[in-house]
Design an enzyme around this catalytic site. Structure first.
Site, short mmCIF file in Angstrom:
data_model
loop_
_atom_site.label_atom_id
_atom_site.label_comp_id
_atom_site.label_asym_id
_atom_site.label_seq_id
_atom_site.Cartn_x
_atom_site.Cartn_y
_atom_site.Cartn_z
N TRP A 119 0.80 -1.22 0.00
CA TRP A 119 0.00 0.00 0.00
C TRP A 119 0.83 1.27 0.00
O TRP A 119 0.31 2.35 -0.28
CB TRP A 119 -0.92 0.02 1.23
CG TRP A 119 -0.23 -0.25 2.54
CD1 TRP A 119 -0.19 -1.43 3.20
CD2 TRP A 119 0.53 0.67 3.33
NE1 TRP A 119 0.56 -1.31 4.37
CE2 TRP A 119 1.00 -0.03 4.46
CE3 TRP A 119 0.85 2.03 3.19
CZ2 TRP A 119 1.79 0.58 5.45
CZ3 TRP A 119 1.64 2.63 4.17
CH2 TRP A 119 2.09 1.91 5.28
N ASN A 120 2.14 1.19 0.30
CA ASN A 120 2.86 2.43 0.60
C ASN A 120 3.32 3.22 -0.62
O ASN A 120 3.52 4.44 -0.53
CB ASN A 120 4.04 2.15 1.53
CG ASN A 120 4.96 1.06 1.03
OD1 ASN A 120 4.62 0.30 0.11
ND2 ASN A 120 6.14 0.97 1.62
N CYS A 130 10.08 0.51 3.01
CA CYS A 130 11.02 -0.55 3.35
C CYS A 130 12.45 -0.04 3.28
O CYS A 130 13.36 -0.62 3.88
CB CYS A 130 10.83 -1.75 2.43
SG CYS A 130 10.92 -1.36 0.68
N GLU A 173 14.35 -5.70 -8.94
CA GLU A 173 13.41 -4.93 -9.75
C GLU A 173 14.13 -3.69 -10.26
O GLU A 173 14.78 -2.97 -9.50
CB GLU A 173 12.19 -4.55 -8.92
CG GLU A 173 11.37 -5.75 -8.49
CD GLU A 173 10.12 -5.40 -7.69
OE1 GLU A 173 9.08 -6.04 -7.91
OE2 GLU A 173 10.20 -4.49 -6.84
#
Length: 488
Positions: free
Chosen positions: A161-162, A295, A469
């Site tokens: 969600w962040n 994170c 990523e």
């Protein structure tokens, strides 16, 4: 706090259904779920709440679309991604405001996320035509060895969600560039940005079924059958380590290709030869991005003794000066936390540390009587076993610990199960390289408070997950290597 006309118009324009096979539809059982504004605690809008049947339909659509999309020339795929980049850039204000409404971050940060997240479409539009293999002679003679890259197949992407836009684009862009189709499951708290993204991708020319979006509050119930389905070939997840471990266990039954971007507990090292003012600037950037709900957020501040007092004082002054408020306000620098549970968890951790002997220098409590705000906080004299140091804290709290030697500082930084990112501030090139090599993390920010870049491989080690990523490595997560022996 009232909703402006601009906000109402934007919310009315965002799709609220499931996006399956190129069409918008309601949940099979008609269920709906509310999306909340964390700055007020009030409902923004209700959206479709997918069932197991809806999840299966989304995978059916992805499977059906997979062969044609895999055969689509890489240049065509690249042009679709480039059009998506241009459309998102043209609608940057809409995406930014929508993220601020559903997640709470200040508009300035939301605009930054649009720019960053959109870069993945541009980057992977350029990488798609560069997918390559190799041709070589058999050293023993008699044949030629040919290797080729092919798409993994249908992908399930589970988003946090962040960072509602960037976490989607980081997964969708390389998957599409590689020739994979995708089922996207956005977070229940922040699904609206993903729905607007799906609408935009369709307008960019992404074929029906190539990208499917399933919003649901019944995540485990909907996701488990998809992971168990042999037609799914890859799972990519960003979220907490405990949830990631469960998903890895489930994925093992089908031997899925998996990418896990999990939790972090980032150390921030300040050595005695650092530019203290630059370190404070970097600390605020590394700590306060997204209200600390990242994170990559600096979670533990280790400062060498000769500069500890100066750093702590200046950090407290900066943190205490930050303006807390609704993200849509022009002067807001710190928005709300995502929900009451998140705010209360941060408050408990600070209280526990203080009870154990820590000292709050600035902040230290909730703000206001509406929404989920918590004051930017600096805590010193934090005992070694405090959860502020041992666990990832998703909030605007900076615990400061003093160390004496370089070896001690590095040991403290590495004393965690996590290994996503670390930050280090020093003027010494030799020390910078020693520390960068010694830190047990997938990424290091040297004299920098931010590391994220679409052109760089993002990911961690240890309990922070595996896979990358972004960068040249990002597309490899969605490609299989096939070897062909060609006798002469």
């Amino acid at each position: 706090m009232t909703t402006s006309l601009r906000e109402k118009e934007l919310l009315a324009a965002v799709p609220t259904g499931l996006f399956v096979g190129g069409s918008w539809r309601e949940a099979a059982d008609g269920a709906r779920v509310a999306v909340e504004d964390p700055s007020t605690g009030q409902t923004l809008v209700e959206i479709a709440d997918a069932s197991v049947e809806d999840g299966a339909a989304a995978l059916d659509a992805a499977v059906a679309a997979a062969p044609a999309w895999a055969r689509t020339p890489t240049r065509v795929r690249a042009e679709v991604l480039r059009r998506a980049f241009e459309l998102i850039a043209a609608r940057a204000d809409d995406f930014a405001l929508l993220m601020t409404l559903e997640m709470g971050k200040p508009l300035a940060e939301a605009r930054g996320e649009v720019a960053y997240g959109n870069e993945f479409f541009r980057w992977f539009s350029e990488e798609a035509p560069r997918i390559s293999g190799r041709y070589s002679q058999n050293p023993a003679g008699g044949s030629r060895l040919l290797t080729m890259k092919q798409p993994v197949g249908p992908v399930l992407a589970i988003l946090p969600w962040n960072f509602p836009l960037a976490m989607g684009t980081r997964k969708i862009a390389p998957a599409l560039a590689a020739g994979c189709t995708v089922v996207v499951k956005p977070a229940t708290q922040t699904p609206l940005t993903t729905l607007l993204l799906a609408q935009t991708l369709a307008e960019a020319g992404v074929p029906d079924g190539v990208v499917n979006v399933v919003t649901t509050s019944r995540t485990s119930e909907v996701v488990a059958p998809l992971i168990a389905d042999p037609r799914l070939r890859k799972l990519t997840f960003t979220g907490s380590t405990p949830v990631g471990k469960k998903l890895v266990e489930q994925s093992a039954q089908q031997l899925l290709r998996i990418s896990m971007e999990l939790g972090g507990n980032a150390p921030f090292l300040v050595f005695d030869d650092a530019d203290v003012d630059a370190a404070v600037d970097g600390a605020v950037l590394a700590k306060m991005r997204n209200q600390g709900e990242a994170c990559t957020a600096a979670n533990r501040f280790y400062v060498q003794r000769p500069v500890a007092e100066e750093f702590s004082r200046k950090l407290a002054e900066r943190m205490g000066s930050l303006v807390v408020g609704r993200g849509t306000e022009d002067d807001t620098q710190v928005g709300p936390l995502i929900d009451a549970r998140a705010r209360d968890d941060v408050a408990r951790r600070v209280t526990e540390a203080v009870d154990a002997g820590a000292r709050v220098v600035v902040g230290g409590g909730p703000v206001g009587d509406q929404g989920y705000f918590y004051a930017p906080t600096v805590v010193t004299d934090v005992p070694a076993g405090a959860r502020l140091l041992t666990e990832e804290t998703f909030g605007p709290v900076a615990p400061v610990v003093v160390f004496d030697t370089e070896e001690e500082g590095v040991a403290l930084a590495n004393d965690t199960e996590y290994g996503l990112v670390a930050y280090a501030f020093t003027r010494g090139l030799d020390r910078a390289m020693r520390v960068a090599e010694a830190l047990e993390t997938g990424m290091v920010g040297l004299n920098a408070g931010i590391v994220s870049n679409a052109a760089a491989p993002f990911g961690g080690v240890k309990a922070s997950g595996f896979g990358r990523e972004g960068g040249f490595e990002g597309i490899e997560e969605y490609l299989e290597t096939k070897y062909v022996n060609f006798p002469l």
